[in-house]
Design a protein around this motif. Structure first.
Motif, PDB file in Angstrom:
ATOM      1  N   LEU A   1       0.866  -1.172   0.000  1.00 22.28           N
ATOM      2  CA  LEU A   1       0.000   0.000   0.000  1.00 22.28           C
ATOM      3  C   LEU A   1       0.905   1.225   0.000  1.00 22.28           C
ATOM      4  O   LEU A   1       1.882   1.284   0.756  1.00 22.28           O
ATOM      5  CB  LEU A   1      -0.911  -0.008   1.226  1.00 22.28           C
ATOM      6  CG  LEU A   1      -1.918   1.141   1.319  1.00 22.28           C
ATOM      7  CD1 LEU A   1      -2.964   1.037   0.212  1.00 22.28           C
ATOM      8  CD2 LEU A   1      -2.605   1.140   2.690  1.00 22.28           C
ATOM      9  N   VAL A   2       0.582   2.196  -0.841  1.00 26.79           N
ATOM     10  CA  VAL A   2       1.427   3.382  -1.004  1.00 26.79           C
ATOM     11  C   VAL A   2       0.642   4.629  -0.630  1.00 26.79           C
ATOM     12  O   VAL A   2      -0.521   4.795  -1.036  1.00 26.79           O
ATOM     13  CB  VAL A   2       1.928   3.511  -2.456  1.00 26.79           C
ATOM     14  CG1 VAL A   2       2.814   4.748  -2.604  1.00 26.79           C
ATOM     15  CG2 VAL A   2       2.688   2.260  -2.876  1.00 26.79           C
ATOM     16  N   ARG A   3       1.281   5.511   0.133  1.00 26.18           N
ATOM     17  CA  ARG A   3       0.716   6.825   0.424  1.00 26.18           C
ATOM     18  C   ARG A   3       1.580   7.888  -0.248  1.00 26.18           C
ATOM     19  O   ARG A   3       2.808   7.857  -0.135  1.00 26.18           O
ATOM     20  CB  ARG A   3       0.653   7.101   1.921  1.00 26.18           C
ATOM     21  CG  ARG A   3      -0.081   8.412   2.263  1.00 26.18           C
ATOM     22  CD  ARG A   3       0.010   8.755   3.727  1.00 26.18           C
ATOM     23  NE  ARG A   3       1.353   9.213   4.082  1.00 26.18           N
ATOM     24  CZ  ARG A   3       1.699   9.636   5.301  1.00 26.18           C
ATOM     25  NH1 ARG A   3       0.818   9.627   6.281  1.00 26.18           N
ATOM     26  NH2 ARG A   3       2.933  10.043   5.541  1.00 26.18           N
ATOM     27  N   PHE A   4       0.935   8.817  -0.942  1.00 30.06           N
ATOM     28  CA  PHE A   4       1.653   9.901  -1.613  1.00 30.06           C
ATOM     29  C   PHE A   4       1.100  11.219  -1.112  1.00 30.06           C
ATOM     30  O   PHE A   4      -0.115  11.456  -1.101  1.00 30.06           O
ATOM     31  CB  PHE A   4       1.462   9.792  -3.125  1.00 30.06           C
ATOM     32  CG  PHE A   4       2.070  10.932  -3.897  1.00 30.06           C
ATOM     33  CD1 PHE A   4       3.453  11.034  -4.039  1.00 30.06           C
ATOM     34  CD2 PHE A   4       1.266  11.900  -4.485  1.00 30.06           C
ATOM     35  CE1 PHE A   4       4.018  12.086  -4.764  1.00 30.06           C
ATOM     36  CE2 PHE A   4       1.826  12.952  -5.207  1.00 30.06           C
ATOM     37  CZ  PHE A   4       3.205  13.040  -5.341  1.00 30.06           C
ATOM     38  N   ASP A   5       2.004  12.113  -0.682  1.00 28.97           N
ATOM     39  CA  ASP A   5       1.613  13.443  -0.214  1.00 28.97           C
ATOM     40  C   ASP A   5       1.864  14.428  -1.354  1.00 28.97           C
ATOM     41  O   ASP A   5       3.019  14.752  -1.658  1.00 28.97           O
ATOM     42  CB  ASP A   5       2.445  13.831   1.008  1.00 28.97           C
ATOM     43  CG  ASP A   5       1.968  15.139   1.635  1.00 28.97           C
ATOM     44  OD1 ASP A   5       1.279  15.923   0.938  1.00 28.97           O
ATOM     45  OD2 ASP A   5       2.284  15.385   2.813  1.00 28.97           O
ATOM     46  N   PRO A   6       0.809  14.933  -2.011  1.00 34.87           N
ATOM     47  CA  PRO A   6       1.017  15.827  -3.156  1.00 34.87           C
ATOM     48  C   PRO A   6       1.701  17.140  -2.775  1.00 34.87           C
ATOM     49  O   PRO A   6       2.358  17.758  -3.628  1.00 34.87           O
ATOM     50  CB  PRO A   6      -0.408  16.094  -3.657  1.00 34.87           C
ATOM     51  CG  PRO A   6      -1.236  14.977  -3.123  1.00 34.87           C
ATOM     52  CD  PRO A   6      -0.621  14.635  -1.799  1.00 34.87           C
ATOM     53  N   ALA A   7       1.561  17.568  -1.523  1.00 35.24           N
ATOM     54  CA  ALA A   7       2.133  18.854  -1.121  1.00 35.24           C
ATOM     55  C   ALA A   7       3.655  18.830  -1.163  1.00 35.24           C
ATOM     56  O   ALA A   7       4.300  19.826  -1.514  1.00 35.24           O
ATOM     57  CB  ALA A   7       1.642  19.234   0.269  1.00 35.24           C
ATOM     58  N   VAL A   8       4.246  17.686  -0.788  1.00 36.89           N
ATOM     59  CA  VAL A   8       5.715  17.587  -0.736  1.00 36.89           C
ATOM     60  C   VAL A   8       6.250  16.517  -1.681  1.00 36.89           C
ATOM     61  O   VAL A   8       7.464  16.319  -1.758  1.00 36.89           O
ATOM     62  CB  VAL A   8       6.188  17.299   0.703  1.00 36.89           C
ATOM     63  CG1 VAL A   8       5.882  18.488   1.599  1.00 36.89           C
ATOM     64  CG2 VAL A   8       5.528  16.036   1.261  1.00 36.89           C
ATOM     65  N   GLU A   9       5.339  15.809  -2.378  1.00 35.77           N
ATOM     66  CA  GLU A   9       5.697  14.771  -3.353  1.00 35.77           C
ATOM     67  C   GLU A   9       6.576  13.690  -2.721  1.00 35.77           C
ATOM     68  O   GLU A   9       7.630  13.313  -3.251  1.00 35.77           O
ATOM     69  CB  GLU A   9       6.371  15.388  -4.585  1.00 35.77           C
ATOM     70  CG  GLU A   9       5.473  16.389  -5.303  1.00 35.77           C
ATOM     71  CD  GLU A   9       6.035  16.882  -6.617  1.00 35.77           C
ATOM     72  OE1 GLU A   9       7.063  16.339  -7.068  1.00 35.77           O
ATOM     73  OE2 GLU A   9       5.447  17.809  -7.211  1.00 35.77           O
ATOM     74  N   VAL A  10       6.108  13.176  -1.587  1.00 35.54           N
ATOM     75  CA  VAL A  10       6.833  12.135  -0.849  1.00 35.54           C
ATOM     76  C   VAL A  10       5.976  10.886  -0.771  1.00 35.54           C
ATOM     77  O   VAL A  10       4.770  10.956  -0.499  1.00 35.54           O
ATOM     78  CB  VAL A  10       7.198  12.621   0.569  1.00 35.54           C
ATOM     79  CG1 VAL A  10       7.756  11.470   1.406  1.00 35.54           C
ATOM     80  CG2 VAL A  10       8.217  13.753   0.484  1.00 35.54           C
ATOM     81  N   PHE A  11       6.595   9.709  -1.007  1.00 35.48           N
ATOM     82  CA  PHE A  11       5.925   8.417  -0.933  1.00 35.48           C
ATOM     83  C   PHE A  11       6.268   7.726   0.391  1.00 35.48           C
ATOM     84  O   PHE A  11       7.365   7.891   0.940  1.00 35.48           O
ATOM     85  CB  PHE A  11       6.379   7.504  -2.074  1.00 35.48           C
ATOM     86  CG  PHE A  11       5.900   7.926  -3.432  1.00 35.48           C
ATOM     87  CD1 PHE A  11       4.718   7.418  -3.955  1.00 35.48           C
ATOM     88  CD2 PHE A  11       6.646   8.809  -4.197  1.00 35.48           C
ATOM     89  CE1 PHE A  11       4.291   7.787  -5.216  1.00 35.48           C
ATOM     90  CE2 PHE A  11       6.224   9.184  -5.465  1.00 35.48           C
ATOM     91  CZ  PHE A  11       5.044   8.678  -5.976  1.00 35.48           C
TER      92      PHE A  11
END
Length: 431
Positions: free
Chosen positions: A384-394
């Protein structure tokens, strides 16, 4: 008696004379063909104040062609030169909707007035719930079921399609109780599903070429057959109130009018594009993935016209997608990437998924804090992957079962994400 009869005869003759005289004096211009009618309306909030910039969806009551317009600074709108008949209207603004105004009559030579009051709100989602990536899993109650897609109804129940056994399954997240509903058509292959605001479950029968509607209160199922689509795939409700769906091998996008049951189909311009996942986004437009076409498609609900957008990189196989913050995020199962197209300028951006080219990203969703979640379904990935669009971190999390293969995710009112683990015959929740 004779005098009374004479009096009656006199008055009747006078009435006929006056009527004839009146007809003789009518100007010729008034008997000419009357101008088309129109609709004159206003959009107000629950307190009766005018709402500017509200979106008004309107169509003839047969549901043939939906149209969009917006209210002016005073909350007013006007639709002119309409054919005589009945029309349906609904307004929306800032997360609130009016009820549908059905069968509003339009007659030649005048305007019919209508007021659309914004009183209905969608089920509120928990604001800013930060999911930690913890997961719990449960076995599906029948073996070999292959749970495919998930949905949440207005009461908070979680629904799954069991593709290989032909069931719709309801799961109570509080008591962990299951209830199964068998689709009447044999070998129906229920695939995608969605709940309407009344709690009825609409689903695609991918193997049988039908659209189904389940009334959970009675267990009754109604079925609708598209004109040509043989494999309805993923359904979604548009802002026009219709059920839109993809048909993968048939290469069409379908629209089902839930009031009349009429289905209209629109061909995808790219041949053998294999339209897959679909979502509702900007101003009521529908966006879908072209799995084999390597593009994203946008459907204008007013006329069904389709515009295609292709990223500049090669080997893209868009599969599922989610709308968030003025953009569409999608999984690229062929290239092992997460993609994004911004709606304002239609520009793409691609990121390599943490597990690489063979990670096969599949099901995707957004949590209520604005993070993107998706699953790498490749057998060597299974994360399962989480991506934070604000900082572009996986960030990645191990799945709770081997070879999970998550095809779809649904968010509930508490902000949790519910996933069918298709090849593991389980379901799971992300908290």
């Amino acid at each position: 008696m004779r005098r009374a009869r004479l009096n009656i005869l006199f008055f009747l003759c006078a009435a006929v004379f006056v009527s004839a005289s009146a007809r003789a004096q009518v100007p010729k211009s008034s008997v000419a063909k009357q101008k088309p009618g129109g609709l004159d309306g206003e959009v107000v909030n629950a307190k009766g104040a005018p709402v500017s910039g509200a979106q008004i969806l309107w169509q003839a009551s047969d549901g043939e062609t939906p149209h969009l317009l917006h209210s002016d600074a005073q909350g007013r709108f006007h639709i002119e030169k309409l054919r005589t008949g009945s029309y349906d209207l609904r307004a929306s603004a800032n997360g609130t909707w009016s009820e549908w105004e059905h069968n509003v009559p339009v007659r030649p030579g005048g305007d019919t007035s209508v007021t659309l009051r914004l009183t209905f709100k969608a089920s509120s989602l928990a604001a800013g719930v930060e999911l930690k990536g913890a997961m719990r899993a449960w076995d599906v109650p029948v073996p070999g079921a292959v749970p495919h897609d998930s949905a949440v109804d207005p009461k908070g129940n979680i629904w799954f399609t069991l593709q290989e056994t032909g069931h719709l399954a309801r799961f109570n997240p509080d008591t962990h109780e299951w209830k199964l509903f068998k689709v009447m058509t044999e070998d129906s292959g229920p695939h995608g599903l969605v709940s309407d605001k009344f709690g009825d479950i609409w689903f695609t029968e991918n193997y049988a070429g039908k659209i189904g509607r389940l009334d959970p209160k009675t267990g009754a199922i109604a079925e609708f057959t598209p004109p040509t689509a043989k494999d309805p795939h993923t359904p979604v409700f548009g802002l026009d109130g219709a059920l839109w769906f993809t048909a993968q091998n048939s290469n069409v996008i379908g629209r089902l009018d839930v009031e009349t049951g009429k289905i209209t189909e629109y061909g995808v311009p790219t041949q053998d594009a294999h339209p897959y996942g679909i979502v509702s986004a900007d101003n009521g437009a529908l966006w879908f993935c072209e799995l084999s076409g390597g593009k994203l498609g946008r459907v204008d609900p007013r006329d069904g016209s389709i515009t295609e957008y292709a990223p500049s990189v090669s080997g893209v196989e868009p599969r599922r997608l989610v709308a968030l913050g003025g953009a569409i995020y999608f999984t690229d199962s062929g290239g092992g990437r997460l993609g994004r197209i911004t709606l304002a300028d239609k520009k793409f951006k691609m990121w390599d998924s943490p597990s690489g080219n063979n990670s096969e990203p599949y099901g995707i969703a957004a949590d209520s804090s604005g993070k993107i979640w998706y699953e790498e379904s490749g057998s060597a990935a299974n994360k399962l992957v989480r991506f934070d669009p604000a900082v572009e971190v996986f960030r990645t999390y191990p799945m709770p079962a081997p070879n999970s293969s998550v095809r779809n995710m649904a968010r509930d009112a508490k902000g949790r994400l519910w996933m069918p683990l298709s090849l593991a015959d389980k379901i799971a929740v992300v908290e």
